[in-house]
Design a protein around this motif. Structure first.
Motif, PDB file in Angstrom:
ATOM      1  N   CYS A   1       0.856  -1.198   0.000  1.00  9.43           N
ATOM      2  CA  CYS A   1       0.000   0.000   0.000  1.00  9.43           C
ATOM      3  C   CYS A   1       0.889   1.244   0.000  1.00  9.43           C
ATOM      4  CB  CYS A   1      -0.883   0.002   1.246  1.00  9.43           C
ATOM      5  SG  CYS A   1      -1.713   1.573   1.544  1.00  9.43           S
TER       6      CYS A   1
ATOM      7  N   SER B   1       0.503   4.019   1.134  1.00  7.56           N
ATOM      8  CA  SER B   1       0.127   5.002   2.153  1.00  7.56           C
ATOM      9  C   SER B   1       1.034   4.860   3.380  1.00  7.56           C
ATOM     10  CB  SER B   1      -1.344   4.794   2.481  1.00  7.56           C
ATOM     11  OG  SER B   1      -1.896   5.980   3.005  1.00  7.56           O
ATOM     12  N   CYS B   2       0.547   4.360   4.487  1.00  7.62           N
ATOM     13  CA  CYS B   2       1.382   4.351   5.705  1.00  7.62           C
ATOM     14  C   CYS B   2       2.264   3.104   5.757  1.00  7.62           C
ATOM     15  CB  CYS B   2       0.526   4.486   6.952  1.00  7.62           C
ATOM     16  SG  CYS B   2      -0.124   2.945   7.613  1.00  7.62           S
TER      17      CYS B   2
ATOM     18  N   CYS C   1      -7.176  -0.933   4.542  1.00  7.23           N
ATOM     19  CA  CYS C   1      -8.135  -0.151   5.331  1.00  7.23           C
ATOM     20  C   CYS C   1      -8.782   0.905   4.431  1.00  7.23           C
ATOM     21  CB  CYS C   1      -7.405   0.552   6.474  1.00  7.23           C
ATOM     22  SG  CYS C   1      -6.380   1.919   5.864  1.00  7.23           S
TER      23      CYS C   1
ATOM     24  N   ARG D   1      -5.091  -0.049  10.043  1.00  3.64           N
ATOM     25  CA  ARG D   1      -5.074  -1.498  10.306  1.00  3.64           C
ATOM     26  C   ARG D   1      -4.508  -1.800  11.677  1.00  3.64           C
ATOM     27  NH1 ARG D   1      -2.066  -4.846   6.303  1.00  3.64           N
ATOM     28  NH2 ARG D   1      -0.875  -2.935   5.902  1.00  3.64           N
TER      29      ARG D   1
HETATM   30  S1  SF4 Z   1      -2.981   0.656   7.532  1.00  2.00           S
HETATM   31 FE1  SF4 Z   1      -4.143   1.257   5.727  1.00  2.00          FE
HETATM   32  S2  SF4 Z   1      -3.024   3.009   4.933  1.00  2.00           S
HETATM   33 FE2  SF4 Z   1      -1.644   1.921   6.289  1.00  2.00          FE
HETATM   34  S3  SF4 Z   1      -0.514   0.491   5.001  1.00  2.00           S
HETATM   35 FE3  SF4 Z   1      -2.301  -0.580   5.809  1.00  2.00          FE
HETATM   36  S4  SF4 Z   1      -3.851  -0.363   4.209  1.00  2.00           S
HETATM   37 FE4  SF4 Z   1      -2.303   1.199   3.841  1.00  2.00          FE
END
Ligand code: SF4
Length: 767
Positions: free
Chosen positions: A66, A68-69, A84, A242
């Protein structure tokens, strides 16, 4: 060059208000709403077919990471839906069908585009071709890749290497980051600032000095089976969603969650599991068992209070709380710590933390009674003038009780960007350790520069003072992510050339040097074919797991290049015969890059072999074996004096933070459903009593002014939102509020901008 050549491209998002509605924050996070929101974004951006195909590969073994984070994936059983709501939003806008084509740039001047909101810029879609902005031009125009590389090479070779700055955002893969630092060091500088300078630099500095590694010391399994998790200065519900799945497992395994945050965030209240029918029907698992409403910048006195409680409990029952055997074997500095704590008074701790003794004791009781404990944190700790000191106090707490370097106990700085930790491991650091450079030189047969380069704040200052001619950004949205927006804009405009490697349009493309380039790259979700062979990259998550990431979607445009290819072409064009690195070969086969990483970066032996293990591998972490890679080979207690911020009458402290509809500076929408805000971002959350004392009505437009060493900065037109925040503490979203963050307001040692404790006053808007 004068600003007149790029007239009126305002560095700030448009300052106009929308019709806002405010409701009470919900009592549970995620649930059916998160599923509906995720699918709504997927449908609106990528379409169900392309979007669902991407989602089903997200965070899967053999799938893509992902973008993102940096929350880790389960080592073993992964859900088929291992993402998420915010991951889905990030994937949706990367896999979007929308395109920011040359036609868009032909239709709109930079000034036109600057009048768009950050949401509208991101929503323009994926960039499709390299674009150039000629000196004095008002529009970008297409340029061929080779011409783009030649232009940059010509400028770099006409520039003193130490007048060129090479920024990295945390999305760059390990392979791209490794080659980038190699190119930049062969070019002749360590000017390698990165987004970590603005986020977890304080964590790295504090941990490296005290326990010998600047990273977390626990695994996901530790977190899900520990007896207590302290979540300090972190909002997992929005920034690491997550994590809530793991915290639910912690609670179900008998563990307790303590959240320490000025705001009672919805994410830690209760979690409705979106992959369970009960969760979809609104049945939620309560998470936190205690909320500690510490005031902004009150964490250091709070943690000192916990330490005093530990000593009191030990005095009451000697040998039951303080781990004397561990202290004797593994640490140094214990006596100095105890002596210093004795000097600290409870009234000072309470006044500075905004808490009562009872509140501190209640939290301490949870920590002390828990056989094992893990402390997690994020920007709420790292972006203060005394951030390094606060994190070192947390280390003291875990060392004093021995709750470190054993299963289910330890420290966990949670990274906000998918590979920010990996980039640092690959050498993206303006202060490179000599052993790394020695390895690099030996491998590639050159002498790398040894003088430290600019970190992010130093880079902005250097550009502002005319000491930098070229700014190159590998990903990110430098202008909007940086402090002091107008100062940073003026700094970028002093450059001869600014270059952005990006997937989507953002405000950093509109505030440029004399000339500018946009180099569009492949996204994580997309196939990267080299010589017809699919290539994969690797990343490192917050818990030190290195794993592969391979996209399978058709690229958004046939004109895109991967980050690796862009760096290799640029290096070949710039360095020419000066470099013996086989850039072209490395760009064709990423295994060759990993072979080099194996020989340069510690912990990556047999990289190409181990990376094919499903789920990847853990990097070595001495703390897990209670080995301390510090100057003395011991874990170090430290003494950190209280040094609270002094406020004048009428002043407040402001934190900048994210809404639930954003990831870093990428804006997905204008709502913040976990805080009850709909349809507006120009808001400031205020304590109700602070509003009454100033005669401010709910939703009254106000201007915010920051105060720093006699300087003031004003951000106009924010709606006043009455909210449950400690007295004297306010909050507003970035990038809008970054206008207020002084370039000189930095954390001791780490130099991280102090975006979580800005001294402000508020006045009714005159606009
Ligand atoms: S918690 Fe959500 S935003 Fe972060 S890596 Fe996992 S899927 Fe991506």
């Amino acid at each position: 060059m004068s600003a007149s050549q790029h007239p009126t491209a305002d560095p700030e998002p448009p300052r106009k208000l929308r019709r806002l509605t405010q409701s009470a924050p919900p009592n549970q996070a995620v649930g059916a709403t998160a599923v509906l929101n995720s699918m709504r974004h997927i449908q609106a951006q990528a379409g169900l077919a392309r979007g669902t195909k991407a989602l089903l590969r997200a965070n899967q073994k053999g799938g893509f990471d992902c973008p993102s984070c940096a929350w880790p994936d389960p080592d073993d059983d992964r859900s088929s839906f291992e993402f998420c709501e915010n991951g889905a939003k990030a994937i949706a806008t990367e896999a979007t069908r929308k395109r920011a084509t040359p036609e868009l740039f032909a239709q709109h001047t930079l000034a036109d585009l600057a009048a768009w909101s950050d949401f509208e810029l991101n929503d323009a879609g994926r960039l499709t071709e390299p674009m150039v902005l000629d000196a004095g031009a008002t529009h970008y125009r297409p340029i061929a890749w080779d011409d783009a590389f030649a232009l940059i090479a010509e400028e770099l070779n006409a520039t003193d290497p130490n007048e060129a700055i090479f920024y990295t955002s945390g999305r760059a893969s390990n392979e791209a980051a490794f080659l980038y630092q190699l190119f930049v060091r062969q070019y002749g500088t360590n000017n390698l600032p990165d987004c970590s300078n603005m986020c977890h630099e304080s964590s790295g500095a504090a941990l490296k000095m005290t326990i010998g590694i600047g990273k977390g010391t626990v695994t996901l399994d530790d977190l899900e089976h520990t007896d207590c998790v302290m979540v300090i200065g972190q909002n997992p519900g929005t920034n690491h969603p997550r994590m809530l799945t793991s915290l639910e497992k912690t609670v179900k395994n008998g563990g307790r969650i303590v959240s320490v945050n000025p705001l009672l965030e919805t994410g830690v209240k209760a979690f409705a599991h979106p992959q369970k029918l009960s969760g979809l029907l609104g049945v939620a698992t309560p998470l936190q068992s205690l909320h500690v409403p510490v005031r902004l910048n009150g964490d250091l006195p709070f943690v000192k209070g916990l330490l005093k409680c530990v000593l009191e409990a030990e005095a009451a029952q000697p040998g039951t709380v303080v781990d004397r055997k561990f202290i004797a074997e593994h640490t140094e500095g214990y006596e100095q710590l105890i002596a210093a704590l004795a000097e600290v008074s409870w009234p000072d701790l309470c006044q500075q933390s905004g808490l009562t003794v009872a509140q501190i004791r209640e939290a301490a009781a949870v920590f002390i009674s828990a056989p094992e404990c893990i402390t997690c944190w994020a920007m709420g700790l790292t972006q203060h003038h005394n951030a390094v000191e606060t994190i070192q106090e947390l280390v003291n707490l875990h060392l004093l009780t021995g709750k470190i370097g054993r299963p289910r106990s330890g420290l966990c700085p949670v990274r906000g960007h998918s590979n920010v930790q990996g980039d640092r491991t690959m050498g993206i650091w303006e202060r490179p350790p000599p052993p790394f450079l020695d390895q690099l030189d030996a491998e590639f047969g050159f002498k790398s520069p040894r003088a430290f380069g600019y970190d992010t704040v130093e880079a902005i200052t250097a550009m502002h003072e005319g000491k930098a001619r070229v700014f190159f950004a590998l990903g990110g949205n430098f202008l909007s992510a940086s402090p002091d927006t107008h100062y940073t804009a003026a700094a970028l405009r002093r450059c001869a050339l600014t270059v952005q490697v990006s997937t989507k349009l953002n405000r950093s493309h509109l505030i440029t040097g004399q000339r500018a380039l946009i180099l569009p790259c492949l996204g994580r979700t997309e196939t990267d074919l080299r010589n017809g062979q699919p290539q994969f990259v690797t990343v490192e998550n917050s818990m030190g797991v290195v794993h592969s990431s391979e996209g399978k979607l058709a690229p958004a445009s046939p004109h895109l290049l991967s980050e690796v290819a862009i760096i290799c072409c640029l290096a070949a064009a710039t360095l020419g015969e000066r470099s013996t690195v086989p850039w072209a070969a490395l760009a064709q086969n990423y295994d060759l890059i990993r072979e080099r990483i194996e020989r340069v970066v510690p912990g990556f032996d047999k990289f190409n072999l181990r990376i094919h293990q499903p789920g990847g591998f853990y990097l070595p972490n001495g703390v897990k074996e209670r080995r301390w890679d510090t100057k003395t080979g011991k874990a170090r207690f430290t003494v950190n004096p209280l040094n609270p911020l002094k406020l004048e009458p009428g002043q407040l402290l402001l934190q900048t933070f994210r809404s639930h509809d954003q990831f870093n500076t990428t804006i997905y929408g204008h709502n913040d459903r976990y805080r009850g805000i709909t349809n507006e971002r120009r808001v400031i959350f205020l304590n109700r009593e602070d509003m009454r004392e100033r005669g401010v009505e709910p939703q009254q437009p106000i201007d915010i002014t920051s105060h720093f060493q006699g300087e003031t900065r004003t951000a106009e037109l924010f709606l006043a939102i009455p909210y449950d925040t400690p007295k004297g503490c306010a909050a507003a979203y970035y990038p809008e509020a970054n206008v207020l963050v002084p370039i000189g307001a930095k954390a001791n040692i780490s130099q991280t901008p102090t975006s979580k404790s800005i001294v402000i006053t508020i006045t009714p808007s005159t606009g």
